[in-house]
Scaffold this active site. Sequence first.
Site, PDB file in Angstrom:
ATOM      1  N   SER A   1      99.507  64.819 -12.621  1.00 41.37           N
ATOM      2  CA  SER A   1      98.214  65.250 -12.081  1.00 41.37           C
ATOM      3  C   SER A   1      97.380  66.192 -12.931  1.00 41.37           C
ATOM      4  CB  SER A   1      98.337  65.813 -10.671  1.00 41.37           C
ATOM      5  OG  SER A   1      99.610  66.123 -10.306  1.00 41.37           O
TER       6      SER A   1
ATOM      7  N   GLU B   1      95.441  57.098   7.070  1.00 39.11           N
ATOM      8  CA  GLU B   1      95.685  57.469   8.469  1.00 39.11           C
ATOM      9  C   GLU B   1      97.077  58.062   8.641  1.00 39.11           C
ATOM     10  OE1 GLU B   1      94.953  53.834  10.556  1.00 39.11           O
ATOM     11  OE2 GLU B   1      92.799  53.937  10.151  1.00 39.11           O
TER      12      GLU B   1
ATOM     13  N   HIS C   1      87.625  62.646  -1.895  1.00 35.98           N
ATOM     14  CA  HIS C   1      88.427  62.741  -3.118  1.00 35.98           C
ATOM     15  C   HIS C   1      89.907  62.484  -2.811  1.00 35.98           C
ATOM     16  CE1 HIS C   1      90.133  64.141  -6.848  1.00 35.98           C
ATOM     17  NE2 HIS C   1      90.890  64.959  -6.155  1.00 35.98           N
ATOM     18  N   SER C   2      90.391  63.122  -1.762  1.00 37.14           N
ATOM     19  CA  SER C   2      91.792  62.944  -1.340  1.00 37.14           C
ATOM     20  C   SER C   2      91.853  63.379   0.109  1.00 37.14           C
ATOM     21  CB  SER C   2      92.719  63.818  -2.191  1.00 37.14           C
ATOM     22  OG  SER C   2      92.529  65.180  -1.835  1.00 37.14           O
TER      23      SER C   2
END
Length: 432
Positions: A192, A106, A322-323
């Site tokens: 990443s 959030e 996913h993100s």
Amino acid sequence: MALKCGVRVFKLNTIRQAVRLLSTHSSPEAVQNAKVGDFPGARAPYVTELKFLSEASYDPIPIYRVLDHNGQVIDGREEPNIDKETLLNMYKTMVQLSQMDKIMYESQRQGRISFYMTNYGEEGIHVGSAAALSPSDLVFAQYREVGVLLYRGMTVTEIVNQCYGNCEDPGRGRQMPVHYGSKQHNIVTLSSPLATQMPQAVGAAYALKRVPNNDRCVICYFGDGAASEGDAHAAFNFAATLDCPVIMLCRNNGYAISTPTREQYRGDGVGARGAPLGLRTARVDGTDPLAVYRAVAAARGRALAHNQPVLIEAMAYRVGHHSTSDDSTAYRPAEEIHKWNSEESPIRKFRQYLEQKGYWDVESDEALFKEARNRVVKTMQEAEKKKLPPWKEMLEDVYYEMPPRIQKQVKQMEDHLKNYGEHYPLDKYQPE
Ligand SMILES: Cc1ncc(C[n+]2csc(CCOP(=O)(O)OP(=O)(O)O)c2C)c(N)n1
């Protein structure tokens, strides 16, 4: 049972194995009469019947589980002997993680941080594996394994500081959120580009193996998507051929962003790649923390006693997007997400298990959720108030001595800020 094949005797544990060997390769008569081909690259019986193997030639790898959908132990002999404190710690970590995910997700939506990835549906893999390891075992993670970090003792404050990139982030705000790492907790900082951690983990395991009386193994977490990278194959092969004490733990959550596993591979999942390459391999229900615990504990034993690399494929479902850069309803049905979030929820299953053991109740649960939520909210508010690291640090720490071209950039930036500093929120940064 033994099957004589030319000069070679195949040791077979079950009739089923014998039947499979025969039906896979050739007729019983052909195998019985065959001579063995002894090439440098393979030793196997000669046959006179050409047969191409397919994925259907092999049974699927079974999924090991201890708990059923309602958190009931299916076979008492398989229930691991874990003390009450550890079980409760596992559960509390799962709840803390889910609350952190909710609030941090959030907070990204409110523009307070730039990016976030949730771990919903995979909490059981995190705590089940972390509890089975020693704190000195080295962790190479992908990014969706934050429960491992929390279980290891990284605090919510440390995690939130990283996501906010403030002056208490060990990476000094140079990385995107969720790129955690902790020297103190033996967690190698995440990177990443997918699968980079896999050959690195194997290399680290090889280095540990060379330490006299080594008592540490390496665990490498990766997703089914990362397993589609070439580096994954290199890692598996080096792990096997160099006999490395490494646990390769695949979180097969069904998706690599929008690419479902059915489009990523043929054959029997990621697990099917293990045994043929020489890795001891097991597949477990990743929504069952006890199954994961047992598999990782056994794998750790093998890794340390025999330098035996192990592949564990933990089956789960990526319940969240996913993100924060993804909307998964664009490529998968909402009912599918709902099913996995309710019927197979690892948190719910594990809570039911604890309740059946008399270790947990509704009141404690309500208090725990509240406490976990408040901890994150408070930490987030504190993190926001902390200064950002001095801007100059973004150009430091890459080279031992700063090269002239970067020194030039620092000078240009200094001059720029002298002239136009009022256009930047410099008060948010620590002074140099
Ligand atoms: C080498 C590389 N290619 C592509 C990407 C973009 N990317 C980031 S995460 C991701 C999906 C990875 O899926 P998986 O390994 O299954 O992990 P999950 O996100 O499902 O936990 C992709 C394609 C990347 N980071 N690195």
